[in-house]
Enzyme design. Structure first.
Site, PDB file in Angstrom:
ATOM      1  N   GLN A   2     -12.334  -0.261  -5.304  1.00  0.00           N
ATOM      2  CA  GLN A   2     -11.114  -0.204  -6.084  1.00  0.00           C
ATOM      3  C   GLN A   2     -11.134  -1.105  -7.321  1.00  0.00           C
ATOM      4  O   GLN A   2     -10.356  -0.885  -8.247  1.00  0.00           O
ATOM      5  CB  GLN A   2      -9.912  -0.563  -5.207  1.00  0.00           C
ATOM      6  CG  GLN A   2      -9.629   0.490  -4.143  1.00  0.00           C
ATOM      7  CD  GLN A   2      -8.429   0.137  -3.289  1.00  0.00           C
ATOM      8  OE1 GLN A   2      -8.550  -0.590  -2.323  1.00  0.00           O
ATOM      9  NE2 GLN A   2      -7.264   0.646  -3.658  1.00  0.00           N
ATOM     10  N   ARG A   7      -9.488 -12.392   0.205  1.00  0.00           N
ATOM     11  CA  ARG A   7     -10.137 -11.369   1.033  1.00  0.00           C
ATOM     12  C   ARG A   7     -10.662 -10.266   0.124  1.00  0.00           C
ATOM     13  O   ARG A   7      -9.916  -9.646  -0.616  1.00  0.00           O
ATOM     14  CB  ARG A   7      -9.145 -10.774   2.040  1.00  0.00           C
ATOM     15  CG  ARG A   7      -9.703  -9.585   2.798  1.00  0.00           C
ATOM     16  CD  ARG A   7      -8.659  -8.955   3.720  1.00  0.00           C
ATOM     17  NE  ARG A   7      -9.147  -7.684   4.268  1.00  0.00           N
ATOM     18  CZ  ARG A   7      -8.654  -6.487   3.954  1.00  0.00           C
ATOM     19  NH1 ARG A   7      -7.654  -6.384   3.105  1.00  0.00           N
ATOM     20  NH2 ARG A   7      -9.157  -5.397   4.499  1.00  0.00           N
ATOM     21  N   HIS A  63     -14.952  -1.265   3.620  1.00  0.00           N
ATOM     22  CA  HIS A  63     -13.647  -0.792   3.161  1.00  0.00           C
ATOM     23  C   HIS A  63     -13.823   0.604   2.578  1.00  0.00           C
ATOM     24  O   HIS A  63     -13.561   0.842   1.394  1.00  0.00           O
ATOM     25  CB  HIS A  63     -13.062  -1.759   2.146  1.00  0.00           C
ATOM     26  CG  HIS A  63     -11.573  -1.636   1.971  1.00  0.00           C
ATOM     27  ND1 HIS A  63     -10.717  -2.717   2.061  1.00  0.00           N
ATOM     28  CD2 HIS A  63     -10.785  -0.565   1.705  1.00  0.00           C
ATOM     29  CE1 HIS A  63      -9.479  -2.314   1.856  1.00  0.00           C
ATOM     30  NE2 HIS A  63      -9.495  -1.005   1.629  1.00  0.00           N
ATOM     31  N   ASN A 107     -12.147  -2.099   7.687  1.00  0.00           N
ATOM     32  CA  ASN A 107     -10.771  -2.026   7.203  1.00  0.00           C
ATOM     33  C   ASN A 107     -10.149  -0.703   7.633  1.00  0.00           C
ATOM     34  O   ASN A 107     -10.652   0.364   7.295  1.00  0.00           O
ATOM     35  CB  ASN A 107     -10.726  -2.120   5.676  1.00  0.00           C
ATOM     36  CG  ASN A 107      -9.310  -2.011   5.151  1.00  0.00           C
ATOM     37  OD1 ASN A 107      -8.543  -2.972   5.194  1.00  0.00           O
ATOM     38  ND2 ASN A 107      -8.932  -0.830   4.671  1.00  0.00           N
ATOM     39  N   GLU A 108      -9.081  -0.785   8.433  1.00  0.00           N
ATOM     40  CA  GLU A 108      -8.252   0.364   8.783  1.00  0.00           C
ATOM     41  C   GLU A 108      -9.053   1.579   9.265  1.00  0.00           C
ATOM     42  O   GLU A 108      -9.007   2.649   8.659  1.00  0.00           O
ATOM     43  CB  GLU A 108      -7.397   0.772   7.580  1.00  0.00           C
ATOM     44  CG  GLU A 108      -6.461  -0.317   7.099  1.00  0.00           C
ATOM     45  CD  GLU A 108      -5.567   0.124   5.954  1.00  0.00           C
ATOM     46  OE1 GLU A 108      -4.560  -0.553   5.704  1.00  0.00           O
ATOM     47  OE2 GLU A 108      -5.884   1.154   5.312  1.00  0.00           O
ATOM     48  N   ASN A 116      -2.821  -4.988   8.434  1.00  0.00           N
ATOM     49  CA  ASN A 116      -2.298  -4.456   7.179  1.00  0.00           C
ATOM     50  C   ASN A 116      -0.972  -3.778   7.480  1.00  0.00           C
ATOM     51  O   ASN A 116      -0.906  -2.867   8.320  1.00  0.00           O
ATOM     52  CB  ASN A 116      -3.270  -3.456   6.560  1.00  0.00           C
ATOM     53  CG  ASN A 116      -4.567  -4.094   6.112  1.00  0.00           C
ATOM     54  OD1 ASN A 116      -4.712  -5.317   6.129  1.00  0.00           O
ATOM     55  ND2 ASN A 116      -5.528  -3.278   5.711  1.00  0.00           N
ATOM     56  N   TYR A 157       2.619  -2.051   5.763  1.00  0.00           N
ATOM     57  CA  TYR A 157       3.375  -1.571   4.608  1.00  0.00           C
ATOM     58  C   TYR A 157       4.770  -1.085   4.981  1.00  0.00           C
ATOM     59  O   TYR A 157       5.702  -1.247   4.211  1.00  0.00           O
ATOM     60  CB  TYR A 157       2.586  -0.468   3.890  1.00  0.00           C
ATOM     61  CG  TYR A 157       1.347  -1.012   3.222  1.00  0.00           C
ATOM     62  CD1 TYR A 157       1.427  -1.591   1.962  1.00  0.00           C
ATOM     63  CD2 TYR A 157       0.110  -0.989   3.849  1.00  0.00           C
ATOM     64  CE1 TYR A 157       0.310  -2.123   1.336  1.00  0.00           C
ATOM     65  CE2 TYR A 157      -1.018  -1.530   3.241  1.00  0.00           C
ATOM     66  CZ  TYR A 157      -0.913  -2.090   1.982  1.00  0.00           C
ATOM     67  OH  TYR A 157      -2.020  -2.639   1.382  1.00  0.00           O
ATOM     68  N   GLU A 174      -3.085  -7.366   4.443  1.00  0.00           N
ATOM     69  CA  GLU A 174      -2.553  -6.591   3.318  1.00  0.00           C
ATOM     70  C   GLU A 174      -1.056  -6.425   3.523  1.00  0.00           C
ATOM     71  O   GLU A 174      -0.596  -6.093   4.614  1.00  0.00           O
ATOM     72  CB  GLU A 174      -3.177  -5.190   3.215  1.00  0.00           C
ATOM     73  CG  GLU A 174      -4.602  -5.144   2.736  1.00  0.00           C
ATOM     74  CD  GLU A 174      -5.119  -3.713   2.594  1.00  0.00           C
ATOM     75  OE1 GLU A 174      -4.284  -2.784   2.416  1.00  0.00           O
ATOM     76  OE2 GLU A 174      -6.343  -3.523   2.670  1.00  0.00           O
ATOM     77  N   TRP A 204      -1.294  -7.786  -1.089  1.00  0.00           N
ATOM     78  CA  TRP A 204      -2.007  -6.640  -1.648  1.00  0.00           C
ATOM     79  C   TRP A 204      -1.219  -6.158  -2.869  1.00  0.00           C
ATOM     80  O   TRP A 204      -0.063  -5.814  -2.748  1.00  0.00           O
ATOM     81  CB  TRP A 204      -2.137  -5.507  -0.636  1.00  0.00           C
ATOM     82  CG  TRP A 204      -2.924  -4.369  -1.223  1.00  0.00           C
ATOM     83  CD1 TRP A 204      -2.436  -3.298  -1.912  1.00  0.00           C
ATOM     84  CD2 TRP A 204      -4.354  -4.221  -1.227  1.00  0.00           C
ATOM     85  NE1 TRP A 204      -3.452  -2.491  -2.344  1.00  0.00           N
ATOM     86  CE2 TRP A 204      -4.647  -3.040  -1.939  1.00  0.00           C
ATOM     87  CE3 TRP A 204      -5.403  -4.972  -0.711  1.00  0.00           C
ATOM     88  CZ2 TRP A 204      -5.946  -2.597  -2.128  1.00  0.00           C
ATOM     89  CZ3 TRP A 204      -6.697  -4.516  -0.907  1.00  0.00           C
ATOM     90  CH2 TRP A 204      -6.966  -3.340  -1.597  1.00  0.00           C
ATOM     91  N   GLU A 264      -6.405   3.357  -7.080  1.00  0.00           N
ATOM     92  CA  GLU A 264      -5.652   3.484  -5.834  1.00  0.00           C
ATOM     93  C   GLU A 264      -6.021   4.786  -5.108  1.00  0.00           C
ATOM     94  O   GLU A 264      -5.212   5.687  -4.907  1.00  0.00           O
ATOM     95  CB  GLU A 264      -4.148   3.404  -6.110  1.00  0.00           C
ATOM     96  CG  GLU A 264      -3.265   3.340  -4.887  1.00  0.00           C
ATOM     97  CD  GLU A 264      -3.692   2.274  -3.887  1.00  0.00           C
ATOM     98  OE1 GLU A 264      -3.672   2.577  -2.688  1.00  0.00           O
ATOM     99  OE2 GLU A 264      -4.065   1.159  -4.297  1.00  0.00           O
ATOM    100  N   TRP A 265      -7.314   4.883  -4.742  1.00  0.00           N
ATOM    101  CA  TRP A 265      -7.819   5.993  -3.930  1.00  0.00           C
ATOM    102  C   TRP A 265      -7.406   7.349  -4.506  1.00  0.00           C
ATOM    103  O   TRP A 265      -7.603   7.580  -5.695  1.00  0.00           O
ATOM    104  CB  TRP A 265      -7.411   5.817  -2.471  1.00  0.00           C
ATOM    105  CG  TRP A 265      -7.829   4.488  -1.900  1.00  0.00           C
ATOM    106  CD1 TRP A 265      -7.018   3.517  -1.389  1.00  0.00           C
ATOM    107  CD2 TRP A 265      -9.168   3.948  -1.795  1.00  0.00           C
ATOM    108  NE1 TRP A 265      -7.741   2.431  -0.969  1.00  0.00           N
ATOM    109  CE2 TRP A 265      -9.058   2.662  -1.200  1.00  0.00           C
ATOM    110  CE3 TRP A 265     -10.440   4.417  -2.139  1.00  0.00           C
ATOM    111  CZ2 TRP A 265     -10.167   1.857  -0.945  1.00  0.00           C
ATOM    112  CZ3 TRP A 265     -11.542   3.617  -1.893  1.00  0.00           C
ATOM    113  CH2 TRP A 265     -11.406   2.359  -1.304  1.00  0.00           C
TER     114      TRP A 265
END
Length: 469
Positions: A49, A106, A150, A194-195, A318, A320, A379, A426, A433-434
């Site tokens: 990213q 991180r 990631h 990651n995730e 993480n 949100y 995050e 984050w 952003e993906w």
């Protein structure tokens, strides 16, 4: 168990924070969080990213290079070829981190930069970059936390089956050993993945993330092999470096039914298993959620669950917001899909519901059902439509409020006995952003993608003042 002093070993005191304006001081004074002494304040990023330099110094393509260059895959048609040009600007970016007052950073390491073909030859030049980054962080008093994966799998490994190939557990362990051997004398702690549930769901189920695969069987296979790789890598690193703090990072969220019907309640339970307990149960309990065991059984070989249930020194979370789920017979993910959000629920620009209390619920679940492991919120942040920079700052009051409310949630969770050790915002920078490309911004630092000019946002000033306080 990971201790705060272990995390900060080797990092000297950060430079004095810059003076802030009256508006930023007022914002900080409005904040209510009372966090304990020694609480770790950090910022997070990921390699694809922000780094750019996708062909520099021997780096080979990743699945996100391939995916982002496929027409129609990215909302605004952009890619990560340059991103934030962090590969060439890392020293200045570290200065931003340190001057803001963050004590930890991180970041993730790009597998195709370290081992371009995924296995075999090691790219020394690629490791040199992370060497320089780590040294710069330590010089500026910032403790590095590295994440080994990631989502940027070497395309060469995807060509060999990627996360559908069981051999990837050993491929990942070899990459982990090589990387920790080079950087492990200075980096503490290390996160494996990651995730993994998000990578499995969106990259291998829905297909709207790299590598763009779809279907239930694809999702289940990718999920199991990530769990297996996570445990295999931890064991491999511990065999050589028992002094390193090792863990992993999960995306966790409360899952609510979108109505009180039995069908939606059951669908929310299934979605919770796919998102949350599909990672938590194997790691901490040594089993998959009961309703999904039949689907995983054909993939599980002798000793798999023992390999996955390896002790961790910490868990990264993480967070949100929550999800509201309805029964959907057409949905590949256990006939569970996104449903109506309660009227009046605040949302981010991406439409994600906002609920700071959900973070308390997530941490309490870890406390009550999974042994209360040491946790870092690795995050937490929000996407909004930011205005253009003006007067050397970007005003983002909604993001500032989001941070304030979630840090208050952190304080409440700690007061309720949750083993929360630190918080990472984050993200440090607006980035690629993906699947949304560059049109959606999470950063506390604005990036002009044409000039690469960095401009602080008011949310960064708020966090700086709060960390000082």
């Amino acid at each position: 168990m990971l201790r705060r002093r272990d995390f900060l070993a080797g990092a000297t005191a950060a430079a004095a924070l810059p003076a802030l304006g009256a508006a930023s001081r007022a914002q900080a004074q409005m904040a209510t969080p009372r966090l304990p002494p020694g609480f770790i304040w950090g910022a997070s990023t990921s390699a694809y990213q922000i780094e750019g330099a996708v062909k520099a110094d021997g780096r080979a393509p990743s699945i996100w290079d391939t995916f982002s260059h496929t027409p129609g895959r990215i909302a605004d048609g952009t890619n990560g070829d340059v991103a934030c040009d962090h590969y060439n600007r890392y020293a200045a970016d570290v200065d931003i981190i340190a001057n803001a007052g963050f004590r930890a950073y991180r970041f993730s390491i790009a597998w195709p930069r370290v081992m371009p073909q995924g296995t075999g030859a090691v790219n020394t030049a690629g490791l040199d970059f992370y060497d320089h980054l780590v040294d710069r962080l330590l010089e500026r008093g910032v403790a590095p936390m590295a994440c080994l994966y990631h989502w940027d799998l070497p395309q060469a490994l995807q060509d060999r089956g990627g996360w559908h190939n069981r051999d990837i557990a050993n491929w990942f362990a070899d990459y982990a050993r090589v990387t920790v051997a080079r950087l492990g004398d200075r980096v503490q702690p290390w996160a494996m993945l990651n995730e993994p549930s998000v990578h499995a769901i969106f990259g291998h189920g829905f297909g709207n993330h790299a590598p763009g695969l779809t279907g239930w069987a694809s999702y289940v296979t990718a999920q199991h092999h990530q769990n297996l790789a996570q445990g295999t890598a931890i064991a491999a690193i511990r065999a050589e470096r028992r002094d390193r703090a090792l863990g992993t990072v999960f995306s966790l969220q409360p899952i609510h039914p979108s109505s009180n019907t039995p069908q939606d309640i059951a669908a929310a339970s299934r979605f919770d298993a796919c998102w949350n307990t599909i990672n938590l149960d194997p790691l901490f309990l040594g089993r998959y959620p009961a309703e999904f065991e039949p689907y995983f059984a054909p993939l599980i070989q002798a000793n798999d669950m023992a390999a996955i249930r390896v002790p961790v020194d910490f868990l990264g979370v993480n967070y949100y917001g929550p999800s509201f789920i309805k029964h959907d017979p057409s949905a590949f993910l256990a006939q569970a899909g996104y449903g109506a959000v309660p009227p009046g629920t605040p949302r981010t620009l991406l439409g994600w519901p906002i609920d700071p209390n959900g973070l308390v619920q997530v941490l309490a679940r870890l406390r009550d059902h999974y042994g209360n492991p040491p946790v870092y919120v690795t995050e937490n942040g929000a996407c909004y439509e930011d205005p253009a920079p003006a007067g050397g700052v970007v005003q983002d009051p909604e993001r500032t409020a989001y941070f304030r409310e979630h840090l208050d949630a952190c304080a409440r969770a700690i007061s309720q006995g949750c083993a929360l050790e630190g918080y990472f915002a984050w993200s440090l920078l607006d980035n690629f952003e993906w699947a949304e490309g560059k049109r959606r911004r999470f950063g506390v630092v604005h990036v002009d993608f044409d000039t690469q000019q960095r401009t602080p946002k008011a949310s960064l000033q708020f966090l700086s003042q709060l960390m000082r306080a």
